[in-house]
Motif scaffolding. Structure first.
Motif, PDB file in Angstrom:
ATOM      1  N   LEU A  29      50.947  40.837  51.030  1.00 30.91           N
ATOM      2  CA  LEU A  29      50.007  41.773  50.419  1.00 30.91           C
ATOM      3  C   LEU A  29      48.731  41.105  49.943  1.00 30.91           C
ATOM      4  O   LEU A  29      47.661  41.694  49.993  1.00 30.91           O
ATOM      5  CB  LEU A  29      50.680  42.480  49.235  1.00 30.91           C
ATOM      6  CG  LEU A  29      51.838  43.404  49.592  1.00 30.91           C
ATOM      7  CD1 LEU A  29      52.460  43.950  48.325  1.00 30.91           C
ATOM      8  CD2 LEU A  29      51.345  44.540  50.456  1.00 30.91           C
ATOM      9  N   VAL A  30      48.808  39.874  49.491  1.00 34.64           N
ATOM     10  CA  VAL A  30      47.655  39.196  48.921  1.00 34.64           C
ATOM     11  C   VAL A  30      46.987  38.363  49.996  1.00 34.64           C
ATOM     12  O   VAL A  30      47.611  37.541  50.658  1.00 34.64           O
ATOM     13  CB  VAL A  30      48.087  38.293  47.741  1.00 34.64           C
ATOM     14  CG1 VAL A  30      46.894  37.579  47.143  1.00 34.64           C
ATOM     15  CG2 VAL A  30      48.815  39.113  46.701  1.00 34.64           C
ATOM     16  N   SER A  31      45.695  38.596  50.164  1.00 36.52           N
ATOM     17  CA  SER A  31      44.944  37.834  51.153  1.00 36.52           C
ATOM     18  C   SER A  31      44.668  36.446  50.604  1.00 36.52           C
ATOM     19  O   SER A  31      44.371  36.275  49.421  1.00 36.52           O
ATOM     20  CB  SER A  31      43.634  38.555  51.468  1.00 36.52           C
ATOM     21  OG  SER A  31      42.847  37.779  52.325  1.00 36.52           O
ATOM     22  N   THR A  32      44.711  35.440  51.483  1.00 38.46           N
ATOM     23  CA  THR A  32      44.461  34.070  51.038  1.00 38.46           C
ATOM     24  C   THR A  32      42.980  33.743  50.981  1.00 38.46           C
ATOM     25  O   THR A  32      42.585  32.795  50.326  1.00 38.46           O
ATOM     26  CB  THR A  32      45.156  33.078  51.988  1.00 38.46           C
ATOM     27  OG1 THR A  32      44.703  33.331  53.321  1.00 38.46           O
ATOM     28  CG2 THR A  32      46.669  33.241  51.904  1.00 38.46           C
ATOM     29  N   GLU A  33      42.153  34.523  51.650  1.00 39.97           N
ATOM     30  CA  GLU A  33      40.710  34.261  51.614  1.00 39.97           C
ATOM     31  C   GLU A  33      40.014  35.272  50.710  1.00 39.97           C
ATOM     32  O   GLU A  33      40.453  36.400  50.542  1.00 39.97           O
ATOM     33  CB  GLU A  33      40.125  34.326  53.022  1.00 39.97           C
ATOM     34  CG  GLU A  33      40.344  35.655  53.712  1.00 39.97           C
ATOM     35  CD  GLU A  33      39.925  35.628  55.160  1.00 39.97           C
ATOM     36  OE1 GLU A  33      39.238  36.576  55.563  1.00 39.97           O
ATOM     37  OE2 GLU A  33      40.274  34.665  55.844  1.00 39.97           O
ATOM     38  N   SER A  34      38.920  34.856  50.111  1.00 37.54           N
ATOM     39  CA  SER A  34      38.203  35.739  49.192  1.00 37.54           C
ATOM     40  C   SER A  34      37.377  36.738  49.995  1.00 37.54           C
ATOM     41  O   SER A  34      36.890  36.431  51.083  1.00 37.54           O
ATOM     42  CB  SER A  34      37.299  34.924  48.281  1.00 37.54           C
ATOM     43  OG  SER A  34      36.332  34.243  49.048  1.00 37.54           O
ATOM     44  N   PRO A  35      37.205  37.962  49.469  1.00 35.37           N
ATOM     45  CA  PRO A  35      36.430  38.965  50.183  1.00 35.37           C
ATOM     46  C   PRO A  35      34.946  38.610  50.194  1.00 35.37           C
ATOM     47  O   PRO A  35      34.465  37.831  49.370  1.00 35.37           O
ATOM     48  CB  PRO A  35      36.687  40.247  49.380  1.00 35.37           C
ATOM     49  CG  PRO A  35      37.068  39.783  48.033  1.00 35.37           C
ATOM     50  CD  PRO A  35      37.753  38.469  48.219  1.00 35.37           C
TER      51      PRO A  35
END
Length: 116
Positions: A29-35
Motif C-alpha cells: 500500500l505504501v509507495s517507496t518513492e515520494s510523489p
C-alpha cells in the motif's frame, strides 16, 4: 497460528506469518518513492506565525466559567437568564404538544371508521 486462503482448495489453510500478511497478487500500500511536487510554495509552520494572527477574538471562557460556577441554585441549562428560560419553556411546550398530538392520532387510528 496464521491462516491464508488457498486458491487451490478454496479454503483457509495454515501458513507462516509472512505468507498470511502478504497475499499473492497484492502490491504494498505504501509507495517507496515520494510523489511529485505539485505546488512550489513552502508550507508555513504555526510557530512562524505571529500569535495575534492565530486568534483575533476575545476569550470568553473565563466569563462563562464565572456564570456557570456561581452557586445560585439554578440548573445549568437556565444559568444565562431570559433566553435560556424562553428556550426551555418553548422546548417543553413543543414536547407536551407533540405528545398530545401523537396520543390523539393514535386514538383516532384505533377507532374504526363509520361504514355508510
Amino acid at each position: 497460528m496464521y491462516y491464508r486462503f488457498s486458491g487451490v482448495t478454496q479454503r483457509l489453510v495454515g501458513a507462516a506469518a509472512s505468507a498470511a500478511y502478504s497475499p499473492q497478487g497484492l502490491k504494498p500500500l505504501v509507495s517507496t518513492e515520494s510523489p511529485a511536487l505539485i505546488f512550489g510554495t513552502t508550507t508555513k509552520l504555526a510557530s512562524d506565525l505571529p500569535a495575534t494572527d492565530s486568534f483575533l477574538g476575545k476569550n470568553k471562557v473565563p466569563d462563562l466559567q464565572k456564570i456557570f460556577q456561581k452557586a445560585d441554585g439554578l440548573p445549568v441549562h437556565l444559568k444565562r437568564g431570559v433566553p435560556d428560560r424562553l428556550l426551555y419553556r418553548t422546548t417543553m411546550a413543543l414536547t407536551i404538544g407533540g405528545t398530545i398530538y401523537c396520543l390523539v392520532a393514535l386514538y383516532m387510528a384505533s377507532q374504526p371508521r363509520n361504514q355508510k
